[in-house]
Design an enzyme around this catalytic site. Structure first.
Site, PDB file in Angstrom:
ATOM      1  CG  HIS A 249     114.554  88.244  48.684  1.00  0.00           C
ATOM      2  ND1 HIS A 249     114.114  88.648  47.436  1.00  0.00           N
ATOM      3  CD2 HIS A 249     115.879  87.959  48.519  1.00  0.00           C
ATOM      4  CE1 HIS A 249     115.125  88.587  46.577  1.00  0.00           C
ATOM      5  NE2 HIS A 249     116.189  88.179  47.207  1.00  0.00           N
ATOM      6  CG  ASP A 250     118.439  85.513  49.232  1.00  0.00           C
ATOM      7  OD1 ASP A 250     117.577  85.168  48.411  1.00  0.00           O
ATOM      8  OD2 ASP A 250     119.409  86.239  48.935  1.00  0.00           O
ATOM      9  CD  GLU A 278     114.772  92.260  50.394  1.00  0.00           C
ATOM     10  OE1 GLU A 278     114.031  91.635  49.590  1.00  0.00           O
ATOM     11  OE2 GLU A 278     115.847  91.799  50.818  1.00  0.00           O
ATOM     12  CD  GLU A 309     110.622  88.467  47.495  1.00  0.00           C
ATOM     13  OE1 GLU A 309     110.703  89.494  48.210  1.00  0.00           O
ATOM     14  OE2 GLU A 309     111.567  88.045  46.805  1.00  0.00           O
TER      15      GLU A 309
END
Length: 343
Positions: A249-250, A278, A309
């Site tokens: 998600h980064d 995740e 996300e």
């Protein structure tokens, strides 16, 4: 005289919660730093305000106001007959030495370095791919961490506390995901907390913790987990399976594809798999974690260049883009889901 609708009256009350929206985090950070919940626990679970003030070295008048607010928010209970405070299930979430304490994670998010970029959110929104964190600090979150050991420790402690909770939830609700795995590499595993928890629960697994050199160099050593330094965009150590939690998600979709390609290359084609822990945002549907998931998406927007996300459709895009033949998505009743991707 103006006659207000029920909706208008509700809005006029509710807007005050947003005006002072920072207050719960700030007061809770204060409570963690003062170790109020721990002091209550150490006094046998019930303590008077004067004794509590003495225990946490706080002004009695200031503490009284803090406790009034936190009691109102459900963090403590005040027995009116004994005039003593006791912990609640909520305050036990912030016990300093609690096995599943949220305290380090909250202290991470409430640190000055992580809060400053929120003031740059509008700048981030105006520029596609812009970084609020970089606007606030002059470098991205990973460069900042490598140059600031104190902040790196706060970050790693926060992620370690999340890892303990997350692995516990996985084991309770979907422990079979690790069945039959002889060796497992945790990609972007921080200080190795997640891998240590996995190996403790599944002692047949040979655990490999893989992260950047400055992260791995500060990781605690032990016989149960092998630490390997490297760059996940270039290479991932080989293992029967790869585990990657709260890392993708980064990064942008393109970067996720590159990371997942390296993960796919690291596991056996016929028997391997990549286990992804995740968030999955299901648009149009809401559950008890929806607000937290959407809030975390905002945090990712603030703290990274192009991270986000992802929805089911977006996960389909990056997993298939990385060359996996198939995958499954398992809702384990947590804020995150488990995705198993097969080469």
């Amino acid at each position: 005289m103006e006659v207000k609708s029920i909706k208008q009256e509700k809005a006029e009350v509710e807007i005050w919660q947003y005006v002072f929206g920072f207050t719960p985090m700030a007061v809770l950070k204060c409570a963690i730093q003062l170790e109020i919940a721990d002091a209550v626990e150490s006094h046998g679970g019930a303590v008077s305000q004067p004794d509590l003030a003495s225990a946490v070295a706080c002004s009695p008048s200031a503490l009284g106001r803090i406790m009034r607010y936190l009691t109102h928010r459900g963090f403590f209970e005040l027995n009116q007959s004994t005039n003593q405070y006791s912990n609640t299930p909520l305050s036990r979430q912030i016990l300093k030495n609690g096995a599943k304490s949220f305290a380090p994670f909250l202290l991470m998010e409430a640190s000055q370095a992580m809060l400053a970029p929120w003031h740059k959110l509008s700048e981030r929104a105006a520029l596609e791919g812009g970084s609020a964190f970089e606007a606030a600090h002059g470098e991205d979150i990973w460069e900042f961490g490598s140059q600031n050991p104190a902040q790196s420790k706060i970050f790693n402690d926060g992620m370690a506390s999340h890892a303990r909770r997350a692995v516990s939830e996985i084991m309770e609700r979907y422990g079979e995901v690790f069945g039959g795995i002889g060796s497992l590499v945790d990609v972007g595993g921080g200080d190795g907390t997640a891998m240590r928890c996995i190996v403790e629960a599944c002692p047949w697994i040979r655990g490999i913790n893989f992260d950047l050199p400055h992260v791995v160099s500060a990781a605690p050593r032990g016989q149960d987990v092998e630490h390997v330094a490297g760059d996940m965009f270039k290479h991932v150590p080989r293992a029967d399976a790869a585990f990657i939690m709260w890392v993708l998600h980064d990064w942008s979709d393109e970067e996720c594809v590159k990371i997942l390609e390296k993960c796919r290359e690291a596991v056996p084609k016929e028997t391997g798999k990549v286990i992804i822990a995740e968030l999955v945002i299901v648009e149009g549907e809401e559950d008890k974690y929806t607000d937290a998931r959407l809030a975390l998406d905002m945090a990712i927007m603030v703290h990274t260049h192009k991270g986000k996300e992802r929805t089911n459709e977006e996960w389909d895009l990056v997993i298939k883009g990385a060359g996996f033949s198939s995958y499954t998505v398992k809702d384990i009743g947590s804020i995150f889901s488990i995705i198993e991707a097969y080469p």
